[in-house]
Scaffold this motif. Structure first.
Motif, PDB file in Angstrom:
ATOM      1  N   PRO A 112     -57.049 -11.364  -0.539  1.00 29.29           N
ATOM      2  CA  PRO A 112     -56.510 -11.585   0.822  1.00 29.29           C
ATOM      3  C   PRO A 112     -56.824 -12.965   1.369  1.00 29.29           C
ATOM      4  N   GLU A 113     -57.807 -13.652   0.782  1.00 30.64           N
ATOM      5  CA  GLU A 113     -58.168 -14.974   1.284  1.00 30.64           C
ATOM      6  C   GLU A 113     -57.164 -16.045   0.859  1.00 30.64           C
ATOM      7  N   ILE A 114     -56.297 -15.778  -0.109  1.00 22.02           N
ATOM      8  CA  ILE A 114     -55.296 -16.745  -0.568  1.00 22.02           C
ATOM      9  C   ILE A 114     -54.049 -16.621   0.299  1.00 22.02           C
ATOM     10  N   ASP A 115     -53.696 -17.698   0.976  1.00 24.39           N
ATOM     11  CA  ASP A 115     -52.487 -17.704   1.811  1.00 24.39           C
ATOM     12  C   ASP A 115     -51.251 -17.687   0.938  1.00 24.39           C
ATOM     13  N   LEU A 116     -50.269 -16.864   1.316  1.00 24.54           N
ATOM     14  CA  LEU A 116     -49.037 -16.723   0.550  1.00 24.54           C
ATOM     15  C   LEU A 116     -47.824 -17.005   1.421  1.00 24.54           C
ATOM     16  N   ASP A 117     -46.838 -17.660   0.837  1.00 22.31           N
ATOM     17  CA  ASP A 117     -45.481 -17.737   1.381  1.00 22.31           C
ATOM     18  C   ASP A 117     -44.574 -17.062   0.365  1.00 22.31           C
ATOM     19  N   VAL A 118     -43.918 -15.973   0.752  1.00 19.72           N
ATOM     20  CA  VAL A 118     -43.036 -15.239  -0.152  1.00 19.72           C
ATOM     21  C   VAL A 118     -41.597 -15.533   0.236  1.00 19.72           C
ATOM     22  N   VAL A 119     -40.789 -15.949  -0.746  1.00 21.19           N
ATOM     23  CA  VAL A 119     -39.377 -16.245  -0.507  1.00 21.19           C
ATOM     24  C   VAL A 119     -38.539 -15.404  -1.456  1.00 21.19           C
ATOM     25  N   MET A 120     -37.243 -15.320  -1.170  1.00 24.16           N
ATOM     26  CA  MET A 120     -36.326 -14.543  -2.002  1.00 24.16           C
ATOM     27  C   MET A 120     -35.106 -15.394  -2.331  1.00 24.16           C
ATOM     28  N   LEU A 121     -35.016 -15.833  -3.579  1.00 27.54           N
ATOM     29  CA  LEU A 121     -33.923 -16.662  -4.062  1.00 27.54           C
ATOM     30  C   LEU A 121     -33.103 -15.858  -5.053  1.00 27.54           C
ATOM     31  N   LEU A 122     -31.799 -15.778  -4.841  1.00 28.91           N
ATOM     32  CA  LEU A 122     -30.950 -14.941  -5.690  1.00 28.91           C
ATOM     33  C   LEU A 122     -30.682 -15.574  -7.048  1.00 28.91           C
ATOM     34  N   ASP A 123     -30.337 -16.837  -7.066  1.00 34.25           N
ATOM     35  CA  ASP A 123     -29.819 -17.485  -8.265  1.00 34.25           C
ATOM     36  C   ASP A 123     -30.932 -18.106  -9.091  1.00 34.25           C
ATOM     37  N   ILE A 124     -30.899 -17.915 -10.411  1.00 36.42           N
ATOM     38  CA  ILE A 124     -31.965 -18.438 -11.266  1.00 36.42           C
ATOM     39  C   ILE A 124     -31.955 -19.968 -11.302  1.00 36.42           C
ATOM     40  N   GLU A 125     -30.768 -20.594 -11.269  1.00 37.46           N
ATOM     41  CA  GLU A 125     -30.738 -22.051 -11.259  1.00 37.46           C
ATOM     42  C   GLU A 125     -31.411 -22.603 -10.003  1.00 37.46           C
ATOM     43  N   THR A 126     -31.164 -21.940  -8.866  1.00 37.77           N
ATOM     44  CA  THR A 126     -31.809 -22.353  -7.623  1.00 37.77           C
ATOM     45  C   THR A 126     -33.313 -22.206  -7.723  1.00 37.77           C
ATOM     46  N   ALA A 127     -33.757 -21.092  -8.307  1.00 34.65           N
ATOM     47  CA  ALA A 127     -35.193 -20.843  -8.442  1.00 34.65           C
ATOM     48  C   ALA A 127     -35.846 -21.869  -9.362  1.00 34.65           C
ATOM     49  N   VAL A 128     -35.220 -22.143 -10.506  1.00 28.87           N
ATOM     50  CA  VAL A 128     -35.790 -23.112 -11.455  1.00 28.87           C
ATOM     51  C   VAL A 128     -35.853 -24.496 -10.820  1.00 28.87           C
ATOM     52  N   ALA A 129     -34.798 -24.884 -10.101  1.00 27.06           N
ATOM     53  CA  ALA A 129     -34.802 -26.187  -9.432  1.00 27.06           C
ATOM     54  C   ALA A 129     -35.914 -26.260  -8.394  1.00 27.06           C
ATOM     55  N   ALA A 130     -36.152 -25.164  -7.685  1.00 23.80           N
ATOM     56  CA  ALA A 130     -37.210 -25.139  -6.667  1.00 23.80           C
ATOM     57  C   ALA A 130     -38.589 -25.235  -7.305  1.00 23.80           C
ATOM     58  N   VAL A 131     -38.772 -24.587  -8.453  1.00 24.46           N
ATOM     59  CA  VAL A 131     -40.049 -24.687  -9.177  1.00 24.46           C
ATOM     60  C   VAL A 131     -40.260 -26.116  -9.674  1.00 24.46           C
ATOM     61  N   GLY A 134     -41.172 -28.465  -6.807  1.00 26.33           N
ATOM     62  CA  GLY A 134     -42.391 -28.148  -6.073  1.00 26.33           C
ATOM     63  C   GLY A 134     -42.141 -27.453  -4.758  1.00 26.33           C
ATOM     64  N   THR A 135     -40.865 -27.136  -4.457  1.00 30.12           N
ATOM     65  CA  THR A 135     -40.559 -26.392  -3.237  1.00 30.12           C
ATOM     66  C   THR A 135     -41.227 -25.023  -3.262  1.00 30.12           C
ATOM     67  N   ILE A 136     -41.243 -24.398  -4.442  1.00 33.72           N
ATOM     68  CA  ILE A 136     -42.002 -23.172  -4.640  1.00 33.72           C
ATOM     69  C   ILE A 136     -42.921 -23.375  -5.840  1.00 33.72           C
ATOM     70  N   ASP A 137     -43.950 -22.540  -5.940  1.00 34.55           N
ATOM     71  CA  ASP A 137     -44.912 -22.679  -7.032  1.00 34.55           C
ATOM     72  C   ASP A 137     -44.591 -21.780  -8.214  1.00 34.55           C
ATOM     73  N   ALA A 138     -43.906 -20.664  -7.964  1.00 34.43           N
ATOM     74  CA  ALA A 138     -43.624 -19.723  -9.050  1.00 34.43           C
ATOM     75  C   ALA A 138     -42.442 -18.845  -8.661  1.00 34.43           C
ATOM     76  N   SER A 139     -41.834 -18.239  -9.693  1.00 29.30           N
ATOM     77  CA  SER A 139     -40.697 -17.340  -9.481  1.00 29.30           C
ATOM     78  C   SER A 139     -40.738 -16.245 -10.530  1.00 29.30           C
ATOM     79  N   PHE A 140     -40.422 -15.032 -10.129  1.00 36.01           N
ATOM     80  CA  PHE A 140     -40.304 -13.916 -11.061  1.00 36.01           C
ATOM     81  C   PHE A 140     -38.850 -13.832 -11.537  1.00 36.01           C
ATOM     82  N   ARG A 141     -38.654 -13.858 -12.865  1.00 29.53           N
ATOM     83  CA  ARG A 141     -37.303 -13.832 -13.429  1.00 29.53           C
ATOM     84  C   ARG A 141     -37.309 -13.103 -14.766  1.00 29.53           C
ATOM     85  N   ALA A 142     -36.107 -12.664 -15.184  1.00 27.53           N
ATOM     86  CA  ALA A 142     -35.910 -12.201 -16.564  1.00 27.53           C
ATOM     87  C   ALA A 142     -35.255 -13.357 -17.299  1.00 27.53           C
ATOM     88  N   VAL A 143     -35.984 -14.015 -18.164  1.00 28.79           N
ATOM     89  CA  VAL A 143     -35.486 -15.245 -18.768  1.00 28.79           C
ATOM     90  C   VAL A 143     -35.651 -15.176 -20.274  1.00 28.79           C
TER      91      VAL A 143
END
Length: 311
Positions: A112-131, A134-143
């Protein structure tokens, strides 16, 4: 307005002497005087009056002091928001009710001491570009989906194989089954209006259909999970697939059934994507937590498409 001059003004106001402010800031007294003079020119007012006791704030200086302190606080918050290790860990979970959401809730409960920002991105290309940016640090995907290999600077770690279950209403022909084989599903209508062409989950279900001769219909508008559950509950001819870790609540009167699928069990592979050079310290904590808690990976008797990355 130069923040160094504002910081020097606050130090001089607190110390009451330019010499003491210079010592605190590790600069010369002449530098303090020049910075104060520059700030006074910018503001068009005198901020200090020199006295035998040192430097006293003028009325204008007294009026400016609380605003100067706030300027420095805002600047520090701005730096903190992007400073690695002090800003929140930003993670894409795709959707709020899926397995990735549950994994991150478990992580938050454990740390609980780690601050989190949770986002929801639909498209995998958008998610990979964000990773990558550095816009986001990680993304859950089936790749990686067919024909779309990951960039070399993106690391993928498979963290969870989620078994698919068949969801039916009470009047469906398979509603009373304790489990069903994939072969038994041939000829039954499986309705999944949430499949979006071009996504990794669309590629997954395309391969599932091709492999086992199933009938998956993605027709009609997607009104969300609640509408899907209502329709399946009321339509004996329809069923749908649902991830075993998907959290949904439906009215007791719906009589919906979640039925395990076997021989083999189709599993949806969740991987965590991160940039290989991302230095956020909480990323290592997240990966270690997932490795220790995300169960059900690589079980015998399961199926995934051939393009899914191995563990």
């Amino acid at each position: 307005m130069d923040l160094d001059t504002v910081r020097t003004f606050v130090a001089a106001a607190d110390a009451g002497r330019f010499q003491e402010a210079a010592a605190e800031l590790a600069v010369t007294q002449q530098a303090v005087s020049k910075r104060i003079a520059a700030l006074e020119r910018t503001l068009g007012v005198r901020l200090f009056t020199r006295t035998a006791r040192g430097a006293e704030l003028t009325i204008d200086g007294q009026a400016f002091l609380p605003h100067a302190r706030e300027l420095l606080r805002v600047a520090e918050r701005a730096v903190t928001s992007v400073r690695t290790g002090r800003r929140p860990l930003r993670v894409d979970i795709i959707a709020s009710r899926g397995a990735a959401s549950g994994l991150m809730r478990g992580f938050h409960r454990a740390y609980p001491e780690i601050d989190l920002d949770v986002v929801m991105l639909l498209d995998i290309e958008t998610a990979v570009a964000a990773v990558r940016s550095g816009t986001i640090d990680a993304s859950f995907r089936a790749v990686a989906a067919p024909g779309r290999p990951l960039p070399e600077d993106i690391e993928s770690v498979r963290v969870l194989d989620e078994p698919l279950q068949l969801l039916t209403g009470p009047a469906h022909a398979l509603a009373g089954a304790r489990s069903v084989t994939v072969e038994q599903l041939a000829g039954h209508r499986i309705w999944m209006p949430g499949i979006v062409p071009g996504t990794e989950w669309a590629a997954y279900y395309d391969d599932l259909v091709a492999e086992f001769g199933l009938t998956i219909e993605a027709t009609g508008p997607n009104f969300g999970s609640d509408a899907l559950l209502d329709t399946v509950a009321d339509t004996p001819a329809l069923a749908t697939f649902m991830g075993g870790h998907t959290r949904l609540v439906w009215p007791a009167g719906h009589g919906l059934r979640r039925i395990p699928v076997t021989d083999p069990t189709p599993v949806y592979p969740h991987s965590l994507l991160r940039h290989r050079d991302n230095p956020h310290p909480a990323l290592g904590t997240l990966r270690a937590h997932l490795a220790a808690t995300a169960a059900g990976r690589a079980a015998t008797g399961t199926w995934t498409p051939g393009w899914v990355l191995p563990h």
